[in-house]
Design a protein around this motif. Structure first.
Motif, PDB file in Angstrom:
ATOM      1  N   UNK A 107      11.731   8.337   3.613  1.00 25.94           N
ATOM      2  CA  UNK A 107      10.537   7.671   3.087  1.00 25.94           C
ATOM      3  C   UNK A 107      10.173   8.112   1.674  1.00 25.94           C
ATOM      4  N   UNK A 108      10.399   9.379   1.334  1.00 22.74           N
ATOM      5  CA  UNK A 108       9.950   9.897   0.036  1.00 22.74           C
ATOM      6  C   UNK A 108      11.097  10.445  -0.815  1.00 22.74           C
ATOM      7  N   UNK A 109      12.336  10.202  -0.407  1.00 25.48           N
ATOM      8  CA  UNK A 109      13.474  10.805  -1.120  1.00 25.48           C
ATOM      9  C   UNK A 109      13.602  10.342  -2.558  1.00 25.48           C
ATOM     10  N   UNK A 110      13.154   9.130  -2.854  1.00 25.08           N
ATOM     11  CA  UNK A 110      13.290   8.594  -4.204  1.00 25.08           C
ATOM     12  C   UNK A 110      12.025   8.740  -5.037  1.00 25.08           C
ATOM     13  N   UNK A 111      11.024   9.404  -4.503  1.00 23.43           N
ATOM     14  CA  UNK A 111       9.762   9.579  -5.225  1.00 23.43           C
ATOM     15  C   UNK A 111       9.940  10.703  -6.251  1.00 23.43           C
ATOM     16  N   UNK A 112       9.744  10.438  -7.540  1.00 27.93           N
ATOM     17  CA  UNK A 112       9.942  11.488  -8.553  1.00 27.93           C
ATOM     18  C   UNK A 112       8.959  12.640  -8.446  1.00 27.93           C
ATOM     19  N   UNK A 113       7.873  12.459  -7.682  1.00 30.93           N
ATOM     20  CA  UNK A 113       6.901  13.532  -7.497  1.00 30.93           C
ATOM     21  C   UNK A 113       7.132  14.310  -6.204  1.00 30.93           C
ATOM     22  N   UNK A 114       8.249  14.043  -5.533  1.00 31.36           N
ATOM     23  CA  UNK A 114       8.582  14.734  -4.285  1.00 31.36           C
ATOM     24  C   UNK A 114       9.936  15.423  -4.465  1.00 31.36           C
ATOM     25  N   UNK A 115       9.990  16.754  -4.424  1.00 29.71           N
ATOM     26  CA  UNK A 115      11.276  17.434  -4.588  1.00 29.71           C
ATOM     27  C   UNK A 115      12.188  17.190  -3.395  1.00 29.71           C
ATOM     28  N   UNK A 116      13.484  17.103  -3.677  1.00 33.06           N
ATOM     29  CA  UNK A 116      14.521  16.932  -2.664  1.00 33.06           C
ATOM     30  C   UNK A 116      15.243  18.271  -2.577  1.00 33.06           C
ATOM     31  N   UNK A 117      15.107  18.965  -1.433  1.00 33.97           N
ATOM     32  CA  UNK A 117      15.476  20.385  -1.400  1.00 33.97           C
ATOM     33  C   UNK A 117      16.421  20.701  -0.246  1.00 33.97           C
ATOM     34  N   UNK A 118      17.475  21.434  -0.569  1.00 33.24           N
ATOM     35  CA  UNK A 118      18.335  22.113   0.401  1.00 33.24           C
ATOM     36  C   UNK A 118      18.213  23.597   0.083  1.00 33.24           C
ATOM     37  N   UNK A 119      17.650  24.413   0.968  1.00 26.94           N
ATOM     38  CA  UNK A 119      17.306  25.791   0.608  1.00 26.94           C
ATOM     39  C   UNK A 119      18.454  26.604   0.021  1.00 26.94           C
ATOM     40  N   UNK A 120      19.669  26.421   0.545  1.00 25.98           N
ATOM     41  CA  UNK A 120      20.800  27.207   0.047  1.00 25.98           C
ATOM     42  C   UNK A 120      21.211  26.818  -1.371  1.00 25.98           C
TER      43      UNK A 120
END
Length: 375
Positions: A107-120
């Protein structure tokens, strides 16, 4: 406690899980019992039909509460283990109540104000979350990224070609149920699949609501998602975008083919990767083994010991195998990665992010080292 969360300084924070009866939600609850005891309270929020059910959270039974606009007050972090339409509707209520959100959907993966994070890979990206939301890549990308990031750190990635072989639970519980139904339709007919059209005839009486565009039993389907233009499926363009985004390599050459296969759980990808430096299989294996990436390399130098989905299911690592040098090309390697799409590809990543938001866990960035602060 990070500034901005709802708990007082004297209390540990409260976690809420939305969608606890789904595949990812159930995995979140299972993994919680193996994680650091970071939460004062865990609340379960679900649909009206799930309200009143009691689910195990560690050793304690917790009742599922009906989700409504008042559900999030007093909650510090909310994990949404829900389809994108549910997340899109309810996440704004959570952030309005002051909760931090980890969303597992697209839902929010393409929102520039929402970080897309993989902790490693990019833990520090969690710092910049003006909407109070943290998103995750799709499962296949989460399983590829820790290994690709380690290799990039040493040899500088220039090109990734991937074939993503995806389990039916990538489509959720409905995907598994469809496979079970098609297996049932073929039961007692072990020789089906040898004549043109015979598989389609056997499954023809099933409801036409399959999430797959072709029969999945005794078959593989080279298409996942929606049409996204020029012959590409949306899952393929999503993975391409997410690899570039998380690795912070906007010009990385990426080509992905996604294939639906008739297994229940665990995605496997074949990777053909090139670098701007020479690399050997033994050096790559060593770098992956020594890296902080949650990966385990199978000792497959003789080509006889490699991961498969039936071995990786129910485990948390990314499994790596068949690391090979491309003939006459010292800059390029071929290998496979394999990981449980429900656990590693969704639930574990979500819990790691939730822990990071409250400053605990191995990937948390501490306040004296440039830690993120809550919104």
């Amino acid at each position: 406690m990070l500034e901005g969360v709802n708990s007082t300084q004297s209390q540990r924070p409260t976690l809420a899980v939305v969608g606890p009866t789904g595949l990812v939600g159930q995995a979140v609850l299972e993994i919680l019992s193996t994680r650091v005891d970071a939460w004062e309270d865990v609340r379960l929020l679900g649909s009206d039909k799930d309200a009143g059910r009691r689910l195990l959270v560690g050793a304690e039974e917790v009742e599922v509460e009906a989700l409504d606009s008042e559900s999030f007050y007093g909650v510090d972090v909310v994990i949404f283990a829900t389809p994108p339409e549910v997340s899109a509707k309810w996440v704004p209520f959570a952030t309005a109540a002051g909760s931090l959100v980890v969303d597992t959907s697209e839902a929010f993966r393409d929102d520039p104000e929402v970080p897309l994070v993989v902790p490693e890979v990019n833990a520090r990206a969690i710092d910049n979350r003006p909407r109070g939301i943290v998103a995750m890549p799709c499962g296949p990308a989460i399983i590829m990224l820790p290994v690709l990031a380690t290799l990039h750190e040493h040899w500088n990635l220039t090109h990734v070609t991937a074939t993503s072989l995806q389990a039916v639970t990538g489509a959720g519980r409905v995907g598994a149920e469809r496979l079970f139904a098609e297996v049932g339709a073929l039961t007692g007919n072990p020789r089906v699949g040898q004549m043109p059209g015979d598989v389609r005839r056997y499954v023809a009486d099933l409801p036409d609501d399959s999430p797959f565009p072709a029969p999945i039993v005794s078959n593989v389907v080279p298409w996942i998602g929606r049409h996204s233009g020029r012959g590409w499926a949306s899952e393929e363009t999503d993975i391409k975008h997410e690899l570039r985004h998380v690795l912070q390599l906007p010009n990385l050459k990426v080509a992905v083919t996604c294939v639906q296969i008739p297994i229940v759980t665990t995605h496997m990808s074949t990777l053909h990767v090139s670098f701007d430096k020479k690399v050997t299989p033994s050096d790559a294996r060593r770098a992956i083994t020594e890296g902080a990436n949650g990966a385990i390399v199978m000792p497959d130098e003789e080509g006889v010991d490699w991961p498969t989905p039936v071995d990786a299911i129910g485990t948390d690592p990314v499994w790596v195998g068949r690391v090979r040098q491309v003939e006459n090309n010292p800059h390029t390697l071929d290998f496979i990665v394999c990981g449980d799409n429900i656990r590693k590809g969704a639930a574990l990543n979500a819990l790691q992010l939730a822990e990071m938001l409250i400053g605990v866990g191995p990937y948390a960035v501490r306040e004296d080292d440039g830690a993120p602060t809550a919104h």
